[in-house]
Design a protein around this motif. Structure first.
Motif, PDB file in Angstrom:
ATOM      1  N   LEU A   1       0.834  -1.199   0.000  1.00 37.91           N
ATOM      2  CA  LEU A   1       0.000   0.000   0.000  1.00 37.91           C
ATOM      3  C   LEU A   1       0.870   1.250   0.000  1.00 37.91           C
ATOM      4  CD1 LEU A   1      -2.671  -1.060   2.621  1.00 37.91           C
ATOM      5  CD2 LEU A   1      -2.934  -0.980   0.164  1.00 37.91           C
TER       6      LEU A   1
ATOM      7  N   ARG B   1      -3.122  -0.346   7.391  1.00 39.60           N
ATOM      8  CA  ARG B   1      -2.613  -1.426   6.545  1.00 39.60           C
ATOM      9  C   ARG B   1      -3.237  -2.772   6.876  1.00 39.60           C
ATOM     10  NH1 ARG B   1       3.031  -1.221   7.214  1.00 39.60           N
ATOM     11  NH2 ARG B   1       2.655  -2.223   9.204  1.00 39.60           N
TER      12      ARG B   1
ATOM     13  N   TYR C   1      -1.909   4.966   3.417  1.00 38.37           N
ATOM     14  CA  TYR C   1      -2.687   3.841   3.947  1.00 38.37           C
ATOM     15  C   TYR C   1      -1.958   3.069   5.051  1.00 38.37           C
ATOM     16  CZ  TYR C   1      -5.909   4.198  -0.005  1.00 38.37           C
ATOM     17  OH  TYR C   1      -6.827   4.627  -0.904  1.00 38.37           O
TER      18      TYR C   1
ATOM     19  N   SER D   1     -11.455   3.499   2.733  1.00 39.47           N
ATOM     20  CA  SER D   1     -10.703   4.034   1.603  1.00 39.47           C
ATOM     21  C   SER D   1     -11.129   5.464   1.279  1.00 39.47           C
ATOM     22  CB  SER D   1     -10.910   3.128   0.389  1.00 39.47           C
ATOM     23  OG  SER D   1     -10.240   3.639  -0.719  1.00 39.47           O
TER      24      SER D   1
END
Length: 147
Positions: free
Chosen positions: A42, A50, A46, A96
């Motif tokens: 990632l 993770r 992020y 997200s």
């Protein structure tokens, strides 16, 4: 293929379910293959999320595969797996969205909700609507045409 103990009302529902699941399996399959075989990681923003992101992606992929298998088995567990997958994908999409639009999420919230409804929630509700509920007795089926 369709018999008396079918789980969906008609052939269109089976076709729609299979196409819907294949689309999401390909989407999450690409992520899983990239992580496992190519070693992708990632990006920096992020990092603090993770472990939940990897976990949710792998769980969503596994649940999609299980749902796909249970469509062909014509098992009622398909609806449990489908709804669990939907919840998992909604959580993953929300995390997200929160990470990508940290300070300016208010400007994009409507497009996020519209996309989520159009590509995930709407089709899942439609598949749940097409659930076949068999009649309790044969008297209720008098005069009805069988597929």
């Amino acid at each position: 293929m369709l018999h008396d103990e079918r789980i969906l009302k008609n052939k269109f529902a089976y076709f729609f379910t299979i196409v819907f699941l294949l689309g999401w399996i390909i989407y999450y399959g690409v992520f899983v293959i990239n992580v496992l075989l190519k070693g992708y990681r990632l990006v920096e923003k992020y990092i603090k999320f993770r472990i939940p992101i990897y976990f949710l992606n792998f769980i969503a992929f596994i649940l999609l595969i299980l749902t796909f298998v249970h469509v062909f088995k014509e098992s009622r567990k398909m609806f449990k797996y489908l709804n669990s997958t939907c919840i998992t994908i909604i959580i993953l999409a929300s995390v997200s969205f929160y990470i990508n639009y940290d300070g300016k999420w208010g400007a994009y919230i409507y497009s996020f909700l519209f996309g989520l409804t159009l590509f995930l929630i709407g089709p899942v509700l439609l598949i749940n609507y097409f659930k076949h509920i068999p009649a309790k007795s044969e008297i209720e089926n008098i005069g009805k045409h069988n597929d």
